[in-house]
Design a protein around this motif. Structure first.
Motif, PDB file in Angstrom:
ATOM      1  N   LYS A  29     -62.789  88.607  97.010  1.00 27.44           N
ATOM      2  CA  LYS A  29     -63.920  87.974  96.354  1.00 27.44           C
ATOM      3  C   LYS A  29     -64.600  88.975  95.432  1.00 27.44           C
ATOM      4  CE  LYS A  29     -64.432  83.693  97.799  1.00 27.44           C
ATOM      5  NZ  LYS A  29     -63.022  83.417  97.887  1.00 27.44           N
ATOM      6  N   ILE A  32     -47.923  93.677  89.213  1.00 22.39           N
ATOM      7  CA  ILE A  32     -47.108  92.490  89.470  1.00 22.39           C
ATOM      8  C   ILE A  32     -47.445  91.371  88.489  1.00 22.39           C
ATOM      9  CG2 ILE A  32     -46.585  90.669  91.136  1.00 22.39           C
ATOM     10  CD1 ILE A  32     -46.929  92.607  93.353  1.00 22.39           C
ATOM     11  N   GLN A  33     -48.756  91.186  88.236  1.00 20.64           N
ATOM     12  CA  GLN A  33     -49.156  90.137  87.305  1.00 20.64           C
ATOM     13  C   GLN A  33     -48.589  90.392  85.917  1.00 20.64           C
ATOM     14  OE1 GLN A  33     -50.623  87.403  88.130  1.00 20.64           O
ATOM     15  NE2 GLN A  33     -50.967  87.989  90.243  1.00 20.64           N
ATOM     16  N   LEU A  78     -51.425  94.956  92.235  1.00 22.07           N
ATOM     17  CA  LEU A  78     -51.531  93.527  91.922  1.00 22.07           C
ATOM     18  C   LEU A  78     -51.506  93.322  90.406  1.00 22.07           C
ATOM     19  CD1 LEU A  78     -51.747  90.894  93.405  1.00 22.07           C
ATOM     20  CD2 LEU A  78     -54.215  91.003  93.188  1.00 22.07           C
ATOM     21  N   THR A  89     -39.765  92.550  93.743  1.00 20.95           N
ATOM     22  CA  THR A  89     -41.089  92.003  94.045  1.00 20.95           C
ATOM     23  C   THR A  89     -41.347  91.980  95.539  1.00 20.95           C
ATOM     24  OG1 THR A  89     -40.674  90.539  92.178  1.00 20.95           O
ATOM     25  CG2 THR A  89     -42.670  90.149  93.428  1.00 20.95           C
ATOM     26  N   MET A  90     -40.329  91.566  96.318  1.00 17.01           N
ATOM     27  CA  MET A  90     -40.493  91.496  97.775  1.00 17.01           C
ATOM     28  C   MET A  90     -40.826  92.875  98.336  1.00 17.01           C
ATOM     29  SD  MET A  90     -39.264  88.356  99.127  1.00 17.01           S
ATOM     30  CE  MET A  90     -37.667  88.115  99.863  1.00 17.01           C
ATOM     31  N   ASP A 117     -48.706  94.365 101.555  1.00 21.08           N
ATOM     32  CA  ASP A 117     -49.137  93.723 102.793  1.00 21.08           C
ATOM     33  C   ASP A 117     -49.465  94.765 103.859  1.00 21.08           C
ATOM     34  OD1 ASP A 117     -49.681  91.406 104.316  1.00 21.08           O
ATOM     35  OD2 ASP A 117     -47.793  91.685 105.374  1.00 21.08           O
ATOM     36  N   LEU A 172     -55.102  88.727  97.941  1.00 18.58           N
ATOM     37  CA  LEU A 172     -55.060  87.518  97.125  1.00 18.58           C
ATOM     38  C   LEU A 172     -56.360  86.733  97.149  1.00 18.58           C
ATOM     39  CD1 LEU A 172     -51.435  86.457  97.920  1.00 18.58           C
ATOM     40  CD2 LEU A 172     -52.293  87.374  95.795  1.00 18.58           C
ATOM     41  N   THR A 173     -57.204  86.972  98.142  1.00 18.88           N
ATOM     42  CA  THR A 173     -58.450  86.218  98.183  1.00 18.88           C
ATOM     43  C   THR A 173     -59.660  87.098  97.903  1.00 18.88           C
ATOM     44  OG1 THR A 173     -58.528  86.542 100.556  1.00 18.88           O
ATOM     45  CG2 THR A 173     -57.700  84.428  99.790  1.00 18.88           C
ATOM     46  N   LEU A 207     -44.340  93.593  97.561  1.00 24.29           N
ATOM     47  CA  LEU A 207     -45.148  92.696  98.393  1.00 24.29           C
ATOM     48  C   LEU A 207     -45.333  93.231  99.800  1.00 24.29           C
ATOM     49  CD1 LEU A 207     -44.013  89.045  97.799  1.00 24.29           C
ATOM     50  CD2 LEU A 207     -46.300  89.898  98.134  1.00 24.29           C
ATOM     51  N   ILE A 208     -44.224  93.675 100.387  1.00 18.10           N
ATOM     52  CA  ILE A 208     -44.282  94.144 101.772  1.00 18.10           C
ATOM     53  C   ILE A 208     -45.132  95.412 101.852  1.00 18.10           C
ATOM     54  CG2 ILE A 208     -42.873  95.095 103.651  1.00 18.10           C
ATOM     55  CD1 ILE A 208     -40.719  93.007 102.731  1.00 18.10           C
ATOM     56  N   LEU A 259     -51.994  91.115 102.706  1.00 16.39           N
ATOM     57  CA  LEU A 259     -51.746  90.276 101.527  1.00 16.39           C
ATOM     58  C   LEU A 259     -52.820  89.221 101.342  1.00 16.39           C
ATOM     59  CD1 LEU A 259     -49.605  90.214  99.382  1.00 16.39           C
ATOM     60  CD2 LEU A 259     -48.502  88.372 100.623  1.00 16.39           C
ATOM     61  N   ASP A 260     -53.291  88.631 102.460  1.00 19.13           N
ATOM     62  CA  ASP A 260     -54.304  87.581 102.304  1.00 19.13           C
ATOM     63  C   ASP A 260     -55.587  88.162 101.726  1.00 19.13           C
ATOM     64  OD1 ASP A 260     -54.405  88.964 104.725  1.00 19.13           O
ATOM     65  OD2 ASP A 260     -55.629  87.423 105.673  1.00 19.13           O
ATOM     66  N   PHE A 284     -56.831  92.504  83.869  1.00 17.74           N
ATOM     67  CA  PHE A 284     -58.151  93.063  84.134  1.00 17.74           C
ATOM     68  C   PHE A 284     -58.867  92.421  85.328  1.00 17.74           C
ATOM     69  CE2 PHE A 284     -62.672  93.711  83.562  1.00 17.74           C
ATOM     70  CZ  PHE A 284     -62.750  95.048  83.259  1.00 17.74           C
TER      71      PHE A 284
END
Lengths: 293, 269
Positions: free
Chosen positions: B263, B196-197, B193, B243-244, B251, B260-261, B247-248, B256-257, B142
């Motif tokens: 906010k 994947i989690q 995301l 997964t790769m 991205d 993952l960040t 991921l690609i 990707l950054d 969640f």
């Protein structure tokens, strides 16, 4: 955090009604189960009678009195602290180097370094188990031929191996946290320092490091709390004897079937982590108040 | 722009080797032709990838993981999208507490969540079922679904919505034709995301899975506990490859950054 803004009743109604399904979900299957787990840690248990819903301090007393648990919790935190230190010592310079790279290299290496975060932790730890594997594992061969060590190091079933594999698993979090802090940096300040005759080492020490310190510390908090509650890596690298809090709780639940004791271990881990994380967050925010403005 | 010196580049090279070494080793060993683990391998063969087909428990666990990931990510978004809209646009009492509650699964160790769910599901009588796994995974993924949806909803230009309303659109039409398309990239990234989690979770799932509902990470973990052989490396190599790929794609779509960040999109920031 944003200050509470005067809210009118129609906004409150609209907002709450939209968030209501998620709120019910969380009350029903997060808050209640957690409360039940805390209760469970006060229940009695016996090999033949199973769980008895009474209120006793037996499990908590056992954790406090038996040095086995103290040693296990020390190991948990020792391993987590060492893993955190390693990620800081190597992750911070790497994030800085990464940030100075140009064009496509930057994106590529960022993907290479933070990508593993999303790859199954079982697969990654299996990789370390393969690299460590016994006295003539690949890691030892490499270290010995490069002359870094004289005799093979035991990695499997040791805290050393656990720390290395954990540091690897947590490294992306540190790099990401520092990377985010570096994005906020004004490169002109660095250039100004350089033009005033500072050496690049001085620039890093006096200009860059103080500004990214909050990022480093928040990365360290994330890495520490995830390492202290890690399960897969300690279970695979540590084996059956070298227990940490998460693997011990797992054993109590699924092997010994002493659920109340396992619940007490888990609750203690949760409380310790919350205290450490909230406490250090408060310290950091006070210390670096001006940076957060 | 200052460049990295040679010393920095050597450090960088060693660092990258450290980061990829365990992953590369797994993929490399998976191609061994031998019946046992041997490093380095002398020749390549697909023997252990073909052997996978003969181990129905891995294939079944893979199916469980896919279903579980897809289903729980969808359900999580059903809850997360309205919650994200509520948090991003309305100021109400308890809003900060609400977002803290919704992000709390990130803070609570998964081993504690696993225990809490095991206790809870057993006492309400659905312990060991697939439904219980779905509910548990919805909670755990969640925050990821919420964060990315929230980032998209906060960044959205709301004057388009007002334009739609002034042109006579009702609330539902506005949501369906204006709001939803605008925040769709956030929803899609949030779903990926979250997937994947869910797909990777071991620590919580290991408490809840029973032989019929074992996910792939749980199956792999229990297998490794008994023995490490080439079969589990070929399973891992397949998981890494999948997964790769995701991921690609992630991205390319979103960065990707940023994923993952992401906010929480607090109004105060």
């Amino acid at each position: 955090m944003s200050a509470t803004i005067a809210s009118n009743s129609s906004e409150t109604r609209a907002g709450l009604s939209l968030a209501l399904p998620a709120l019910m979900l969380f009350l029903g299957v997060v808050v209640i189960p957690l409360a039940m787990t805390v209760m469970l840690s006060f229940h009695d248990w016996g090999q033949y009678k199973g769980i008895e819903p009474v209120f006793i301090l037996k499990n908590w007393r056992e954790i406090v009195d038996d040095p086995y648990y103290a040693e296990m919790f020390w190991r948990t935190f020792r391993v987590a602290v060492l893993a955190t230190l390693i990620t800081a010592v190597f992750g911070v310079p790497e994030a800085y180097i990464l940030n100075r790279m140009q064009g496509p290299w930057k994106g590529l290496f960022l993907l290479v370094i933070i990508g593993p975060l999303l790859i199954s932790v079982v697969a990654r730890t299996l990789g370390w188990a393969l690299l460590f594997g016994g006295n003539n594992g690949l890691a030892n061969k490499l270290l010995m031929t490069s002359g870094l060590i004289e005799s093979p190091i035991r990695f499997m079933f040791t805290e050393t191996g656990m720390v290395i594999a954990l540091a690897h698993a947590m490294m992306p979090f540190m790099v990401l946290a520092v990377w985010t802090a570096l994005q906020r940096l004004d490169p002109q300040v660095e250039n100004a320092a350089l033009s005033l005759g500072a050496s690049s080492l001085t620039v890093v020490r006096r200009i860059v490091l103080p500004q990214i310190m909050p990022g480093v510390l928040s990365g360290a908090i994330i890495v520490f709390s995830l390492s202290a509650s890690a399960f897969a890596t300690p279970a695979i690298i540590g084996g059956r004897r070298l227990k940490v809090a998460a693997t011990l709780a797992y054993d109590e639940f699924l092997n010994t079937l002493n659920w109340p004791l396992g619940a007490a271990v888990a609750v203690l881990l949760l409380i310790a982590l919350v205290l450490i994380v909230v406490g250090s967050n408060a310290l950091i925010e006070r210390r670096y108040q001006e940076v957060f403005r | 722009m200052s460049r990295n010196g040679p010393l920095a580049l050597i450090f960088h090279a060693v660092f990258v080797v450290f980061m990829v070494a365990p992953i590369v080793v797994v993929c490399w060993v998976a191609f061994t032709p031998e019946g046992f683990l041997s490093i380095p391998i002398t020749s390549f063969s697909l023997r252990w990838f073909r052997a996978l087909a003969a181990y129905p428990e891995f294939v079944h666990a893979f199916g469980v993981s896919l279903w579980l990931g897809a289903l729980s990510s969808c359900v999580a978004l059903l809850f997360a999208v309205p919650a994200a809209l509520a948090i991003s646009r309305y100021r109400f009492r308890g809003r900060d507490a609400l977002s803290a509650l919704f992000l709390s699964p990130l803070m609570i160790p998964h081993v504690v969540l696993g225990i809490a769910f095991l206790r809870f599901f057993t006492s309400v009588g659905i312990g060991g079922t697939f439904a219980a796994l779905v509910i548990a995974h919805v909670v755990v993924v969640f925050p990821f679904a919420l964060r990315l949806t929230l980032a998209a909803a906060t960044g959205m230009d709301r004057s388009i919505e007002m334009a739609a309303v002034s042109l006579g659109a009702d609330g539902w039409t506005m949501f369906r034709r204006v709001t939803l398309p605008a925040i769709l990239p956030g929803i899609v990234s949030g779903w990926m995301l979250a997937f994947i989690q869910s797909f990777d979770d071991l620590t919580m799932t290991v408490f809840l899975a029973t032989p019929g509902t074992e996910t792939l990470p749980v199956r792999m973990f229990l297998y490794i506990q008994d023995n490490i052989d080439p079969l589990v490396t070929s399973v891992s190599a397949s998981v890494i490859a999948i997964t790769m790929t995701v991921l690609i794609v992630l991205d390319r779509v979103y960065g990707l950054d940023r994923v993952l960040t992401a906010k929480g999109g607090d109004a105060g920031r």
